[in-house]
Each structure stands twice: as structure tokens, then as C-alpha cells.
Motif scaffolding. Structure first.
Motif, PDB file in Angstrom:
ATOM      1  N   ALA B  65       6.828  55.540 -29.775  1.00 48.92           N
ATOM      2  CA  ALA B  65       7.627  55.853 -28.496  1.00 48.92           C
ATOM      3  C   ALA B  65       7.087  55.873 -27.432  1.00 48.92           C
ATOM      4  CB  ALA B  65       7.573  57.614 -28.585  1.00 48.92           C
ATOM      5  N   ILE B  66       5.607  55.521 -27.098  1.00 48.27           N
ATOM      6  CA  ILE B  66       4.724  55.145 -26.066  1.00 48.27           C
ATOM      7  C   ILE B  66       4.994  53.836 -25.472  1.00 48.27           C
ATOM      8  CG2 ILE B  66       3.091  57.031 -26.414  1.00 48.27           C
ATOM      9  CD1 ILE B  66       1.240  54.629 -27.151  1.00 48.27           C
ATOM     10  N   MET B  67       5.480  53.056 -26.311  1.00 51.61           N
ATOM     11  CA  MET B  67       5.766  51.444 -25.941  1.00 51.61           C
ATOM     12  C   MET B  67       6.536  51.200 -24.667  1.00 51.61           C
ATOM     13  SD  MET B  67       3.504  49.927 -27.825  1.00 51.61           S
ATOM     14  CE  MET B  67       2.462  50.471 -29.129  1.00 51.61           C
ATOM     15  N   PHE B  68       7.655  51.872 -24.755  1.00 52.31           N
ATOM     16  CA  PHE B  68       8.745  51.908 -23.562  1.00 52.31           C
ATOM     17  C   PHE B  68       8.317  52.570 -22.267  1.00 52.31           C
ATOM     18  CE2 PHE B  68      10.913  51.792 -27.388  1.00 52.31           C
ATOM     19  CZ  PHE B  68      11.664  50.451 -27.465  1.00 52.31           C
ATOM     20  N   GLY B  69       7.270  53.718 -22.408  1.00 51.33           N
ATOM     21  CA  GLY B  69       6.680  53.989 -21.138  1.00 51.33           C
ATOM     22  C   GLY B  69       5.690  52.872 -20.691  1.00 51.33           C
ATOM     23  N   PHE B  70       5.235  52.419 -21.640  1.00 51.62           N
ATOM     24  CA  PHE B  70       4.070  51.203 -21.062  1.00 51.62           C
ATOM     25  C   PHE B  70       4.854  50.079 -20.303  1.00 51.62           C
ATOM     26  CE2 PHE B  70       2.381  47.190 -21.796  1.00 51.62           C
ATOM     27  CZ  PHE B  70       0.813  47.367 -21.170  1.00 51.62           C
ATOM     28  N   VAL B  71       5.944  49.587 -20.871  1.00 53.59           N
ATOM     29  CA  VAL B  71       6.936  48.711 -20.231  1.00 53.59           C
ATOM     30  C   VAL B  71       7.165  49.250 -18.747  1.00 53.59           C
ATOM     31  CG1 VAL B  71       8.756  47.147 -20.504  1.00 53.59           C
ATOM     32  CG2 VAL B  71       7.291  47.472 -22.382  1.00 53.59           C
ATOM     33  N   THR B  72       7.915  50.282 -18.757  1.00 52.19           N
ATOM     34  CA  THR B  72       8.256  50.820 -17.485  1.00 52.19           C
ATOM     35  C   THR B  72       7.102  50.850 -16.422  1.00 52.19           C
ATOM     36  OG1 THR B  72       9.929  51.866 -18.870  1.00 52.19           O
ATOM     37  CG2 THR B  72       9.780  52.454 -16.411  1.00 52.19           C
ATOM     38  N   PRO B 143       8.730  58.943 -19.895  1.00 50.46           N
ATOM     39  CA  PRO B 143       8.475  58.864 -18.591  1.00 50.46           C
ATOM     40  C   PRO B 143       7.276  59.591 -17.992  1.00 50.46           C
ATOM     41  CG  PRO B 143      10.103  60.576 -19.484  1.00 50.46           C
ATOM     42  CD  PRO B 143       9.830  59.407 -20.702  1.00 50.46           C
ATOM     43  N   THR B 144       6.452  60.284 -19.028  1.00 50.96           N
ATOM     44  CA  THR B 144       5.157  60.880 -18.561  1.00 50.96           C
ATOM     45  C   THR B 144       4.346  59.692 -18.362  1.00 50.96           C
ATOM     46  OG1 THR B 144       5.826  62.817 -20.119  1.00 50.96           O
ATOM     47  CG2 THR B 144       3.574  62.522 -19.390  1.00 50.96           C
ATOM     48  N   ILE B 145       4.189  58.919 -19.453  1.00 54.64           N
ATOM     49  CA  ILE B 145       3.121  57.727 -19.445  1.00 54.64           C
ATOM     50  C   ILE B 145       3.679  56.781 -18.054  1.00 54.64           C
ATOM     51  CG2 ILE B 145       2.531  55.654 -20.386  1.00 54.64           C
ATOM     52  CD1 ILE B 145       2.909  57.093 -23.108  1.00 54.64           C
ATOM     53  N   ILE B 149       0.943  56.532 -15.084  1.00 52.17           N
ATOM     54  CA  ILE B 149       0.348  55.091 -14.864  1.00 52.17           C
ATOM     55  C   ILE B 149       0.687  54.386 -13.483  1.00 52.17           C
ATOM     56  CG2 ILE B 149       0.072  52.674 -15.626  1.00 52.17           C
ATOM     57  CD1 ILE B 149       0.382  53.844 -18.478  1.00 52.17           C
ATOM     58  N   SER B 150       1.907  54.485 -13.160  1.00 47.38           N
ATOM     59  CA  SER B 150       2.492  53.822 -11.955  1.00 47.38           C
ATOM     60  C   SER B 150       2.163  54.655 -10.612  1.00 47.38           C
ATOM     61  CB  SER B 150       4.154  53.724 -12.000  1.00 47.38           C
ATOM     62  OG  SER B 150       4.780  54.762 -12.230  1.00 47.38           O
ATOM     63  N   GLY B 159      -4.251  49.819 -14.855  1.00 45.25           N
ATOM     64  CA  GLY B 159      -3.041  50.574 -15.711  1.00 45.25           C
ATOM     65  C   GLY B 159      -3.122  50.312 -17.287  1.00 45.25           C
ATOM     66  N   MET B 160      -3.971  49.339 -17.485  1.00 39.29           N
ATOM     67  CA  MET B 160      -3.972  48.993 -18.948  1.00 39.29           C
ATOM     68  C   MET B 160      -5.106  50.150 -19.258  1.00 39.29           C
ATOM     69  SD  MET B 160      -3.322  47.322 -21.425  1.00 39.29           S
ATOM     70  CE  MET B 160      -2.612  45.650 -21.418  1.00 39.29           C
ATOM     71  N   ALA B 161      -6.181  50.361 -18.465  1.00 38.70           N
ATOM     72  CA  ALA B 161      -7.165  51.308 -18.855  1.00 38.70           C
ATOM     73  C   ALA B 161      -6.453  52.600 -19.168  1.00 38.70           C
ATOM     74  CB  ALA B 161      -8.464  51.235 -17.797  1.00 38.70           C
ATOM     75  N   TYR B 162      -5.708  53.015 -18.079  1.00 41.55           N
ATOM     76  CA  TYR B 162      -4.825  54.373 -17.971  1.00 41.55           C
ATOM     77  C   TYR B 162      -4.061  54.411 -18.972  1.00 41.55           C
ATOM     78  CZ  TYR B 162      -5.797  55.832 -13.341  1.00 41.55           C
ATOM     79  OH  TYR B 162      -6.584  56.351 -12.041  1.00 41.55           O
ATOM     80  N   PHE B 163      -3.399  53.297 -19.865  1.00 42.21           N
ATOM     81  CA  PHE B 163      -2.568  53.470 -21.011  1.00 42.21           C
ATOM     82  C   PHE B 163      -3.418  53.956 -22.300  1.00 42.21           C
ATOM     83  CE2 PHE B 163      -0.446  51.127 -24.320  1.00 42.21           C
ATOM     84  CZ  PHE B 163       0.529  52.056 -24.634  1.00 42.21           C
ATOM     85  N   LYS B 164      -4.565  53.256 -22.369  1.00 40.22           N
ATOM     86  CA  LYS B 164      -5.539  53.568 -23.445  1.00 40.22           C
ATOM     87  C   LYS B 164      -6.015  54.805 -23.430  1.00 40.22           C
ATOM     88  CE  LYS B 164      -6.863  48.768 -24.173  1.00 40.22           C
ATOM     89  NZ  LYS B 164      -7.893  47.779 -23.658  1.00 40.22           N
TER      90      LYS B 164
END
Lengths: 279, 237
Positions: B65-72, B143-145, B149-150, B159-164
Motif C-alpha cells: 500500500a505505501i508504494m503509491f504514497g511514496f510515488v505521489t 495520503p498520510t505518507i 513527506i512532501s 524525502g527518502m530518509a523520511y519514507f524509510k
């Protein structure tokens, strides 16, 4: 078309106003230059006028309507050329133009726009591969791609070589001839002198001087004539108002010794320093 | 509709032309296939894992599920990095429209991906209605992710560090199943606690809708707060 009266703006948390009670009017088909050192409030004034900043005091109007009363329809009336390039780097120049144009009802031919600034051969190149100058040219044409009546241009010739700078200035003059109203901020006094009908010198958020470049040059200039001759390294200075009766000047003219001859009106660089230098 | 089509076309171009974003977009189907075929092998090799099927299901679904949050979030970060956000703000449509459409799409795609993982991978099926409700909760992680991040990351490296970090935080409530019931509630301050407990309880055929309700409200409040922060920090409104 653009009107400000006692306009004040202070950034949240700032101790002082960035814009400190400025007033000016720009009529239809005029080019108005906001000149001043970095941090003098030029860009902030522009941002208030195109509604990127809210919470100003005083009056700021576009086409007779207060900025706060405009909704999103304001952006169909105005075009903005930012100081820094802002494009999707993974899209081509043509894709960038077409994408942003698609949100407006009206639009000029994107390929024609690229041709105007010599980017037609790079139309299908990704903007990420562009030089800063190319990105700036793309910025510039995007600002009027939807054919707005009013244009805000922030340092439009920044980062451009003299030939491209010339092309852009010619386009700006052409837009003026089409009746567009243009507000420019620039550090290039030569550009301001060439383009603007009126200029305002800003310092610490206040307008220190506002007039046409021609009037300002006369006001700040000296009514003297500087003549350099082949026989001397030192220039000879004559009073312009006494020139017709000055025998030594008339003799010098007849002697054939004159190397150069210049009237000493001020240029905008001199006026910039005189009006905006901090005391 | 024409504007929405333009936005979708533009975003797809931006994703397809970026190898990282494209790989993240393609990862959910790869994960579904991998979990579908590897889980039985894993359970056969280590039979004790049979008891932990639902935990594997939680982990697999959240990762999908989180992948789309990352992409957006990275699409928006790109716009911040390249100063495009300023141009968006002076368009005759609301800049917020750009963001809301993306959040909506990320939620829908995340929900679909999570639903596919729950139902197609055969790891731990909680029931049809429960699978749909679970997919909605998992979808709300996108949307939370994206917003977290944004809004807070200054650039893509951050952003990458936040994602992890966020990924770890979202998975953390899985630990609540391995600690005593008193300690378990500590993890309830994270929204996925309610998602995971909804999954586990419904998988065990116990009444679990209160977990769904709390999880849904938790995500709703969190997303609203993040939207407010996003408007303030990114759009300066």
C-alpha cells in the motif's frame, strides 16, 4: 491597470515591513520598472500584486479591483515570469508549454513561442538538458503563452548572453506595442533605461524616486559638456547653458583638435547609487 | 474532466521517465506475486510460521500500500525542488486541486493494491467485507505518507530518509502482537495499530468493527492535520 496606494507588507515574524508604504500607477500599455538593490522589496511587491503573498495593508489593485477581491480568474488576466527557472525537468520544452497552457481558455501557438526565443530546435528536448539561459527563455515565453493583458517579469534578462538579452528586450517592446502592461524588476539599469516608461527606485521597502528615465537623467545630470582633445589627457568642461557664447569652446571646435565630446547627463546606474545607497 | 485527464497524462509521463518512481509503481504486483508463491514455501520450510500468517499478511499489505504514497510524495517533492509549485499557484485552477487529485488517486490505487494482496496472495483472508474495509484503511496510508513527506522534507534525499522512517513507524504496531496486552496499547498511538488489530481480529472471526471505526477516524484526523500543514508550509496559506 496596476495601482498601489500606501502599500505595506510585513512577512510573518519579521521585525520590519518589507514593503513600506509604496504608491505607484501603471497605465495600459506602459512598462514600469521596479529597481533597487537585493532585499529592497521589489519581488515582494510583485508577489503581493500577483497574490502569492496575502495580508498586505493599504491598496493594491489590478484593473481597478483590489487584489483581495480577485479569485483564481486573476491568473487569466496576468502572466508571471519568475526570476528562477521553474519547469518540469523530465518534460520537453513543448510539453511544458502545452501542459501549463491547457489550464487557460486562450493560448498562443507553443511552437511559435519557442521560435521567438530561438528554442524551436530544442522543442522536443527535455528541459533537464537545458542551460540556465535556455530555461530562462522558456520561463519568459511561458509568462505570456496565455496572452494576458498584464505581465510581471522578475529579472527577465538574468543569465542571458547579450544576443538573447536583445531578443527578449525586443519581444518585451513588441508586447508593449501590442498594448500589454508590463511591470519589470531588474538589476540591469541599461535594460530599465531602454524598456521602461517609468521607473521607481526602491530602498528598504520605500520608493525613493519615481519618474521617467529621461526626466531622472536630466534631474541628476550636470549641465556640462566634456570635451577631450588630441593634445591633452585632461578633459575640458564647458557649461552647457553658456555654450553659444563661450569663445574658448567655439575656438576648440574650429581647431579640429576634438577627440570626443559628451554631455554629462546622469545614467540610471548613477541614479541607482544616489537614491538607494544606505546612509 | 479535460483538466483531470491532462493532470493524469502529465503525472504518468513524469513517473514513466523516472526509473525510481517507475520501479515503485511496478513493485506492488511484483510483491503480490512474490508473497503468493513464497509464503507457502516459507510455511512448509518453517511450519511454525503457520501461526503467523496474519502477521505476514499485515506486513505484505502495508508494504504494497505505501508504494503509491511514496510515488505521489516524490512527484510533489520534484515540483518543490524545481520551483514548479510557484507556477502551479498562479494557474487559474486551485493549486490544491493538483494535490487532492493525486491524494485521491494514491488512496484508490493503494486500496486496490492492498485488496489484491489480501485476497489474491492467499496469505490470510479475513472475509470479503473485511478485506474491502481493510483495503480502505491500508489505502489511507498513501495520503498520510504523501503529505508527511512532501510537507516536511526539503528535498528528495530527505524525502527518502523520511519514507524509510515512516515505513518503520507504520510497521511498528506489529510488535504489539508479541508483547503483553498492557504494553500492546502503547502502539495504539500509531494509526496502523488499529488496522493490524482489525485484520487480526477479523481473521480470527471475532467482532472487529470498532477497530475499523477507530482506524478510519484516526487516519481521517491525521490526514486533515497534514493537509492543513501542507497548505500552510507549501502553499503559504
Amino acid at each position: 491597470m496596476i495601482h498601489t496606494k500606501d502599500l505595506y507588507f510585513k512577512y510573518p515574524g519579521a521585525a520590519q515591513n518589507t514593503v513600506n508604504g509604496i504608491s505607484f500607477d501603471v497605465g495600459a500599455g506602459e512598462i514600469f520598472g521596479l529597481l533597487g538593490p537585493s532585499g529592497s522589496g521589489k519581488s515582494t511587491t510583485q508577489k503581493v500584486l500577483f497574490k502569492l503573498l496575502s495580508g498586505y495593508q493599504g491598496s493594491a489593485q489590478i484593473k481597478g479591483k483590489e487584489i483581495t477581491d480577485w479569485g483564481k480568474e486573476l491568473y487569466s488576466q496576468i502572466g508571471v515570469g519568475f526570476e528562477l527557472p521553474n519547469h518540469y525537468l523530465k518534460l520537453t520544452a513543448l510539453e511544458n508549454l502545452a501542459f501549463f497552457q491547457s489550464f487557460y481558455d486562450e493560448g498562443l501557438d507553443p511552437m511559435e513561442l519557442l521560435k521567438m526565443v530561438g528554442l524551436e530546435k530544442d522543442a522536443d528536448k527535455k528541459v533537464g538538458e537545458f542551460s540556465k539561459g535556455m530555461k530562462m527563455r522558456l520561463n519568459f515565453v511561458r509568462s505570456f503563452a496565455h496572452n494576458p493583458e498584464i505581465l510581471f517579469l522578475d529579472e527577465p534578462t538574468s543569465g542571458l548572453d547579450p544576443s538573447n538579452s536583445r531578443i527578449l528586450k525586443d519581444i518585451i517592446l513588441d508586447l508593449k506595442n501590442q498594448g500589454k502592461t508590463i511591470l519589470i524588476t531588474t538589476h540591469h539599469m541599461e535594460d530599465a533605461e531602454e524598456l521602461c516608461d517609468q521607473v521607481a527606485f526602491l530602498s528598504e521597502g520605500e520608493i525613493k524616486k519615481l519618474d521617467s528615465p529621461e526626466n531622472l537623467k536630466l534631474e541628476y545630470g550636470k549641465r556640462t559638456l566634456e570635451v577631450r582633445t588630441y593634445g591633452s589627457n585632461e578633459p575640458v568642461i564647458f557649461d552647457l547653458d553658456q555654450l553659444k557664447d563661450d569663445k574658448s569652446f567655439l575656438e576648440l571646435v574650429q581647431s579640429g583638435e576634438i577627440k570626443t565630446i559628451h554631455s554629462k547627463e546622469a545614467n540610471l546606474n548613477d541614479i541607482f547609487i544616489a537614491t538607494t545607497a544606505k546612509k | 474532466m479535460k483538466k483531470l485527464y491532462t493532470l493524469i497524462k502529465n503525472d504518468l509521463k513524469l513517473i514513466v521517465r523516472d526509473k525510481t518512481l517507475l520501479s515503485f509503481l511496478l513493485l506492488p504486483p511484483v510483491l503480490i506475486i512474490a508473497f503468493k508463491f513464497l509464503t507457502p514455501i516459507l510455511v512448509e520450510t518453517a511450519p511454525i510460521l503457520e501461526e503467523y500468517r496474519v502477521i505476514i499478511g499485515m506486513f505484505a499489505s502495508i508494504q504494497t500500500a505505501i508504494m503509491f504514497g511514496f510515488v505521489t510524495s516524490f512527484l510533489i517533492l520534484d515540483e518543490k525542488d524545481e520551483n514548479v509549485m510557484n507556477v502551479i499557484r498562479i494557474l487559474p485552477i486551485s493549486g490544491f486541486y493538483f494535490i487532492l487529485y493525486r491524494l485521491l488517486f494514491a488512496t484508490v490505487f493503494s486500496s486496490i493494491a492492498a485488496y489484491a494482496m489480501i485476497t489474491l496472495s492467499d496469505i490470510a483472508h479475513p472475509g470479503n467485507l473485511e478485506a474491502i474495509l481493510l483495503a480502505i484503511l491500508y489505502g489511507m496510508t498513501a495520503p498520510t505518507i504523501s503529505l508527511a513527506i512532501s510537507t516536511y522534507a526539503k528535498n528528495k534525499v530527505e524525502g527518502m530518509a523520511y519514507f524509510k522512517g515512516i515505513d518503520l513507524l507504520l510497521m511498528l504496531p506489529i510488535a504489539s502482537f508479541f508483547v503483553g496486552s498492557s504494553l500492546s496499547m502503547v502502539f495504539s498511538i500509531l494509526p496502523t495499530y488499529w488496522v493490524f488489530h482489525f485484520y487480526e481480529t477479523s481473521y480470527n472471526d471475532a467482532p472487529a468493527f470498532e477497530f475499523f471505526a477507530v482506524g478510519f477516524c484516526f487516519f481521517g484526523i491525521l490526514i486533515s492535520l497534514l493537509l492543513f500543514q501542507f497548505r500552510k508550509r507549501v502553499f503559504g496559506r
